[in-house]
Structure formats: C-alpha cells, structure tokens
Design a protein around this motif. Structure first.
Motif, short mmCIF file in Angstrom:
data_model
loop_
_atom_site.label_atom_id
_atom_site.label_comp_id
_atom_site.label_asym_id
_atom_site.label_seq_id
_atom_site.Cartn_x
_atom_site.Cartn_y
_atom_site.Cartn_z
N UNK A 1 2.24 -0.94 5.52
CA UNK A 1 1.97 -0.09 6.67
C UNK A 1 1.26 1.12 5.84
N UNK A 2 0.04 1.92 6.53
CA UNK A 2 -0.45 2.90 5.98
C UNK A 2 0.78 4.05 5.45
N UNK B 1 2.94 3.80 3.48
CA UNK B 1 4.44 3.23 2.88
C UNK B 1 4.35 3.24 1.45
N UNK B 2 5.15 3.53 0.99
CA UNK B 2 5.50 3.34 -0.77
C UNK B 2 5.98 1.76 -0.94
N UNK B 3 5.95 1.42 -2.18
CA UNK B 3 6.55 -0.01 -2.51
C UNK B 3 7.98 0.05 -2.36
N UNK B 4 8.94 1.15 -2.86
CA UNK B 4 10.05 1.16 -2.68
C UNK B 4 10.57 1.39 -1.26
N UNK B 5 9.66 1.49 -0.19
CA UNK B 5 10.18 1.30 1.08
C UNK B 5 9.91 0.00 1.76
N UNK B 6 9.14 -0.94 0.98
CA UNK B 6 8.90 -2.39 1.54
C UNK B 6 9.53 -3.38 0.78
N UNK B 7 9.86 -3.16 -0.42
CA UNK B 7 10.38 -4.14 -1.43
C UNK B 7 11.87 -3.86 -1.51
N UNK C 1 7.91 13.84 2.00
CA UNK C 1 7.83 15.11 2.74
C UNK C 1 7.21 16.24 2.19
N UNK C 2 7.30 16.05 0.67
CA UNK C 2 6.69 17.41 0.00
C UNK C 2 5.19 17.13 -0.43
N UNK C 3 5.01 15.59 -0.61
CA UNK C 3 3.41 15.54 -1.22
C UNK C 3 2.66 14.61 -0.07
N UNK C 4 1.43 14.89 0.35
CA UNK C 4 0.68 14.10 1.02
C UNK C 4 -0.28 13.43 0.30
N UNK C 5 -0.35 12.10 0.48
CA UNK C 5 -1.30 11.08 -0.31
C UNK C 5 -2.78 11.71 -0.45
N UNK C 6 -3.39 11.74 -1.28
CA UNK C 6 -4.76 12.07 -1.08
C UNK C 6 -5.69 11.04 -0.85
N UNK C 7 -5.37 9.71 -1.12
CA UNK C 7 -6.24 8.72 -0.59
C UNK C 7 -5.37 7.45 0.17
N UNK C 8 -6.01 7.68 1.36
CA UNK C 8 -4.91 6.46 2.27
C UNK C 8 -5.22 5.14 1.79
N UNK D 1 -6.25 -2.73 -3.35
CA UNK D 1 -5.50 -3.03 -2.29
C UNK D 1 -4.67 -4.57 -2.58
N UNK D 2 -5.43 -5.45 -3.34
CA UNK D 2 -5.07 -6.69 -3.62
C UNK D 2 -3.67 -6.63 -4.65
N UNK D 3 -3.44 -5.54 -5.42
CA UNK D 3 -2.29 -5.10 -6.09
C UNK D 3 -1.08 -4.38 -5.65
#
Length: 193
Positions: A77-78, A80-86, A173-180, A189-191
């Motif tokens: 999901x846009x 989403x961090x690795x640690x939220x899905x693995x 909640x503290x940091x907004x990613x600069x690149x979606x 994205x492949x990685x």
C-alpha cells in the motif's frame, strides 16, 4: 566499480563498508554495518538514542545477532513500511558470528567485513548482545518467496510478529515521506523498499 562494471553484491558491500571508516572516521565516534532493511533493537530500551546509551556501557565493537523477517507476497500500500507488512519471522536467529551486524568505533578498526570487524591491538572487546536482550530485525521480505513456495511449510517455519507496527506508525506520525511509493522508479519498486 571504477571501470563502469558491476561487482558481486558481497564484494561491493565489503568495499563500501571498508571505505566508510577511512573517509569518515574523524567525523563519527561509532559506525554500524547495517543495511536499509535492518533494524537493531534492545528490548529493555525502546526510547530514541538507545544505541548511544548502549555505547556508554561497551567499547570497541557491539554485535547484533540477526532475526530474519519474511512473509508471503501481498500488494504494497502507498506509504506502508516494510515492518507493517512483513509480519512473520524465522523461528531461529542467525547466531553470532553468522550474519551479525556490528556497531564499532571507527578509530580502532583495521578491516570491516559485512558481518564482522577487525580491531587494532588494545581494542579487542567484542560484546555480543544476548538474544534474550536484543538483536537485529532483518526484513528479508520476499527474496525467497515465489509461486513455488510451499506455504504450509513456510508458515510452520516462521512465527507471527507484529511488534514493530507501533514503531512504524509512531515514526510516520512525525515524518511525512518525501517520495510516494508509486512515484519511485520501477527498479526501486522491484526491491520493495
């Protein structure tokens, strides 16, 4: 490399890890051989700057033993961090010295390998963090997961672990990613990170 070719991954990592202390040893008291998908942690210290507090107790080199995190494939999901899905981990740690990662004082290092460091005489202390106290969460993700994966065997060899979801959400909640995610080059994205 300098000739425009590619080095094997482990050769490239060792080169980078050895160049780093030479270039920056005067600008840092400690360095770590962690990759972008690896997160050191101490169970009893979950506050920011825990690594600095750890270095106050130990000198020379501190080894984190490796815990692989994997999971079956699911769409990312846009945002989403690795640690939220693995959310599954291997039942076993890669115990020291296998695949450990090292926090070390660069002024004393003579050679850096991906999973170890050689230190000058007079700086031989090598503290290995006991598995019960902490380690390194290594988000290997889908490197070994494909359409031929035996899912029931995979599930029996792994354990559920969602312990990092709260950390990821707190960070976001503290940091907004600069690149979606969808804006990344397809190679990135492949990685999956």
């Amino acid at each position: 490399d300098q000739n425009g070719g590619f080095k094997p991954l482990m050769t490239a990592l060792n080169t980078v890890y050895n160049d780093w202390p030479k270039e920056f040893k005067s600008r840092s008291h400690w360095q770590i051989t962690a990759d972008m998908d690896e997160y050191p942690y101490i169970k009893s210290d979950i506050e920011p700057n825990f690594l600095l507090r750890l270095t106050e107790k130990h000198r020379c080199s501190i080894y984190f033993q490796n815990q692989f995190f994997l999971d079956v494939r699911k769409p990312k999901l846009d945002g989403e961090f690795l640690m939220e899905r693995i959310l599954r981990k291997d039942r076993n740690y890669e115990r020291y010295p296998s695949r450990s990662k090292v926090l070390y004082q660069p002024e004393f290092v003579t050679k850096v390998n991906v999973h170890s460091v050689d230190m000058q005489s007079g700086c031989h202390e090598r503290y290995v963090i006991p598995i019960e106290q902490g380690g390194l969460q290594h988000y290997w993700g889908y490197r070994n997961i494909n359409e031929r994966t035996n899912i029931s065997r995979f599930l029996s060899n792994t354990l559920p672990d969602d312990s990092m979801i709260a950390v990821a959400r707190h960070f976001k909640s503290k940091h907004v990613p600069k690149v979606r995610y969808h804006a990344l080059h397809p190679t990135c994205r492949a990685y999956e990170w």
